[in-house]
Design a protein around this motif. Structure first.
Motif, PDB file in Angstrom:
ATOM      1  N   ALA A 171      15.454  -3.288   7.570  1.00  0.00           N
ATOM      2  CA  ALA A 171      14.896  -1.989   7.181  1.00  0.00           C
ATOM      3  C   ALA A 171      14.325  -2.043   5.770  1.00  0.00           C
ATOM      4  O   ALA A 171      13.220  -1.566   5.505  1.00  0.00           O
ATOM      5  N   SER A 206      13.276  -4.653   4.074  1.00  0.00           N
ATOM      6  CA  SER A 206      12.097  -5.514   3.935  1.00  0.00           C
ATOM      7  C   SER A 206      10.847  -4.782   4.425  1.00  0.00           C
ATOM      8  O   SER A 206       9.767  -4.958   3.861  1.00  0.00           O
ATOM      9  N   LEU A 207      11.007  -3.940   5.463  1.00  0.00           N
ATOM     10  CA  LEU A 207       9.854  -3.190   5.975  1.00  0.00           C
ATOM     11  C   LEU A 207       9.408  -2.131   4.968  1.00  0.00           C
ATOM     12  O   LEU A 207       8.223  -2.000   4.650  1.00  0.00           O
ATOM     13  N   VAL A 208      10.400  -1.379   4.447  1.00  0.00           N
ATOM     14  CA  VAL A 208      10.065  -0.310   3.506  1.00  0.00           C
ATOM     15  C   VAL A 208       9.475  -0.892   2.229  1.00  0.00           C
ATOM     16  O   VAL A 208       8.495  -0.398   1.684  1.00  0.00           O
ATOM     17  N   ARG A 209      10.081  -1.996   1.773  1.00  0.00           N
ATOM     18  CA  ARG A 209       9.622  -2.596   0.534  1.00  0.00           C
ATOM     19  C   ARG A 209       8.184  -3.106   0.680  1.00  0.00           C
ATOM     20  O   ARG A 209       7.339  -2.884  -0.187  1.00  0.00           O
ATOM     21  N   LEU A 210       7.902  -3.762   1.793  1.00  0.00           N
ATOM     22  CA  LEU A 210       6.538  -4.240   2.028  1.00  0.00           C
ATOM     23  C   LEU A 210       5.567  -3.067   2.022  1.00  0.00           C
ATOM     24  O   LEU A 210       4.543  -3.100   1.349  1.00  0.00           O
ATOM     25  N   ARG A 211       5.934  -1.992   2.755  1.00  0.00           N
ATOM     26  CA  ARG A 211       5.022  -0.852   2.864  1.00  0.00           C
ATOM     27  C   ARG A 211       4.770  -0.218   1.502  1.00  0.00           C
ATOM     28  O   ARG A 211       3.662   0.208   1.187  1.00  0.00           O
ATOM     29  N   LYS A 212       5.835  -0.167   0.660  1.00  0.00           N
ATOM     30  CA  LYS A 212       5.699   0.506  -0.640  1.00  0.00           C
ATOM     31  C   LYS A 212       5.002  -0.368  -1.671  1.00  0.00           C
ATOM     32  O   LYS A 212       4.290   0.120  -2.529  1.00  0.00           O
ATOM     33  N   GLU A 213       5.268  -1.674  -1.600  1.00  0.00           N
ATOM     34  CA  GLU A 213       4.838  -2.539  -2.696  1.00  0.00           C
ATOM     35  C   GLU A 213       3.678  -3.450  -2.328  1.00  0.00           C
ATOM     36  O   GLU A 213       3.250  -4.263  -3.144  1.00  0.00           O
ATOM     37  N   VAL A 214       3.181  -3.308  -1.082  1.00  0.00           N
ATOM     38  CA  VAL A 214       2.128  -4.237  -0.652  1.00  0.00           C
ATOM     39  C   VAL A 214       0.925  -4.138  -1.593  1.00  0.00           C
ATOM     40  O   VAL A 214       0.559  -3.066  -2.063  1.00  0.00           O
ATOM     41  N   GLU A 231       3.380   5.858   4.808  1.00  0.00           N
ATOM     42  CA  GLU A 231       4.648   5.318   4.319  1.00  0.00           C
ATOM     43  C   GLU A 231       5.833   6.038   4.981  1.00  0.00           C
ATOM     44  O   GLU A 231       6.853   5.414   5.280  1.00  0.00           O
ATOM     45  N   ALA A 245      12.834   2.907   9.448  1.00  0.00           N
ATOM     46  CA  ALA A 245      13.884   2.131   8.784  1.00  0.00           C
ATOM     47  C   ALA A 245      15.170   2.942   8.677  1.00  0.00           C
ATOM     48  O   ALA A 245      16.262   2.442   8.969  1.00  0.00           O
ATOM     49  N   ILE A 305      -3.964  -9.514   1.979  1.00  0.00           N
ATOM     50  CA  ILE A 305      -2.653  -9.155   1.438  1.00  0.00           C
ATOM     51  C   ILE A 305      -2.230 -10.228   0.443  1.00  0.00           C
ATOM     52  O   ILE A 305      -2.444 -11.412   0.676  1.00  0.00           O
ATOM     53  N   LEU A 322       1.730  -1.444   8.160  1.00  0.00           N
ATOM     54  CA  LEU A 322       0.984  -1.331   6.895  1.00  0.00           C
ATOM     55  C   LEU A 322      -0.149  -0.321   7.012  1.00  0.00           C
ATOM     56  O   LEU A 322      -0.571   0.257   6.020  1.00  0.00           O
ATOM     57  N   ASP A 357       0.596 -11.060  -3.186  1.00  0.00           N
ATOM     58  CA  ASP A 357       1.626 -10.575  -4.099  1.00  0.00           C
ATOM     59  C   ASP A 357       1.067 -10.381  -5.499  1.00  0.00           C
ATOM     60  O   ASP A 357       1.700  -9.759  -6.345  1.00  0.00           O
TER      61      ASP A 357
END
Lengths: 203, 203
Positions: free
Chosen positions: B47, B49-57, A40, A47, B66, A36, B68
């Motif tokens: 992969a 879940s990592l990208v999504r967390l990084r983009k949408e955190v 990005e 990934a 942190i 984090l 939601d």
């Protein structure tokens, strides 16, 4: 115990990471929080490289080592001795033996050892293709270089029976006391074998 | 020393994994080879879940934990005491304090401590928003719960100076011998302070 995390997205990422071997939920959280703090692009590159490897990975059609080409660099190297095949469990073992610079033959990667307890039977391993390789007639010696464990020994024996009547030499890597080991702390099975299987003194 | 791997795809994946803190090249290889043995969906799920967390955190706009949602579950909980704010370094510290079940106030996540050596200056941390939170007038006490290190102490002092004239209580978590520590092995700074800062006996 699962961690109580304040976000579903975070929980999912940590859950997925902690499925990896040796990564507990606290380590997974530490790794994910590290990501984090990264750009990005770092995370997407990681990934993508994992997904790409998983989707596009190829195995050498001769020795089953991971390879970018149909035949790996070792099998394609004509300076190597194709008449000697060293049977190993996995690609790390290939790397370890290559590092010794003591072996100029080819490899055969089994992909594991026979282990009923883990549900690994002979048909899960690249044993049939080893037999076919020997049947092609160019192999003169097969060196069994599996782990000196019960599973490794059982696999050695299974392969030995498959190849015993092929008219080739079948050898096993030497077992004995390791370099720089202290004799008094060596386990008795190893030490006993090292006496029984003593070799002529060479200097 | 970088590992000599038989495939570029494999090398890239291992390189990316070994950029993570505490993951050396051998561990990275072990993890990547583990993924190769998994279903492709396992790897894509990880992969993604990592990208999504990084983009949408998202971070709570009040305490920077942190979350939601715009305001995290702790800040939105009206049963908690909004007049007491506990200042911590990171989300793991929030989780650790929540686990004690001894604190019913709110948090303020700094995102680190002041550390010139690591290039972390006060403006990199969520200190200004803490001052604004206090200026809004509902906060009666700020508890400084940073690590008992030089950097933590410096950060405590910096925050103290920012808040000293706001007419609120500023406290620091107690330092002393840890539960079940053996006195003879406690460092002398801690032990000395525990004598100086002794508290009335309660049973």
């Amino acid at each position: 115990m699962p961690l109580q995390l304040p976000s579903i997205l975070l929980t999912q990422a940590v859950d997925e990471m902690s499925k990896l071997p040796g990564i507990g939920s606290k380590t997974a959280l530490r790794l994910v929080l590290h990501m984090l703090r990264q750009d990005e692009t770092h995370v997407t590159t990681l990934a993508e490289s994992l997904v790409r490897l998983r989707k596009e990975v190829k195995y050498c059609k001769i020795c089953h080592n991971i390879s970018d080409t149909d035949v790996c660099g070792i099998c394609a190297d004509t300076r190597r001795d194709a008449s000697v095949v060293c049977v190993v469990e996995n690609i790390q073992d290939v790397m370890a033996i290559e590092n010794t610079q003591q072996f100029r033959g080819l490899y055969h990667v089994l992909g594991g050892v026979i282990s009923p307890i883990d549900g690994v039977s002979p048909s899960d391993l690249n044993i049939q293709s080893l037999v076919e390789r020997v049947d092609e007639g160019n192999v003169k010696e097969v060196i069994l270089a599996l782990s000196p464990t019960m599973e490794g020994d059982a696999t050695n024996f299974f392969i030995f029976r498959k190849l015993a009547d092929k008219g080739i030499t079948i050898s096993v890597i030497a077992r004995g006391v390791a370099q720089n080991d202290e004799l008094q702390y060596t386990d008795e099975v190893t030490l006993g074998r090292s006496i029984v299987n003593r070799t002529p003194f060479r200097n």
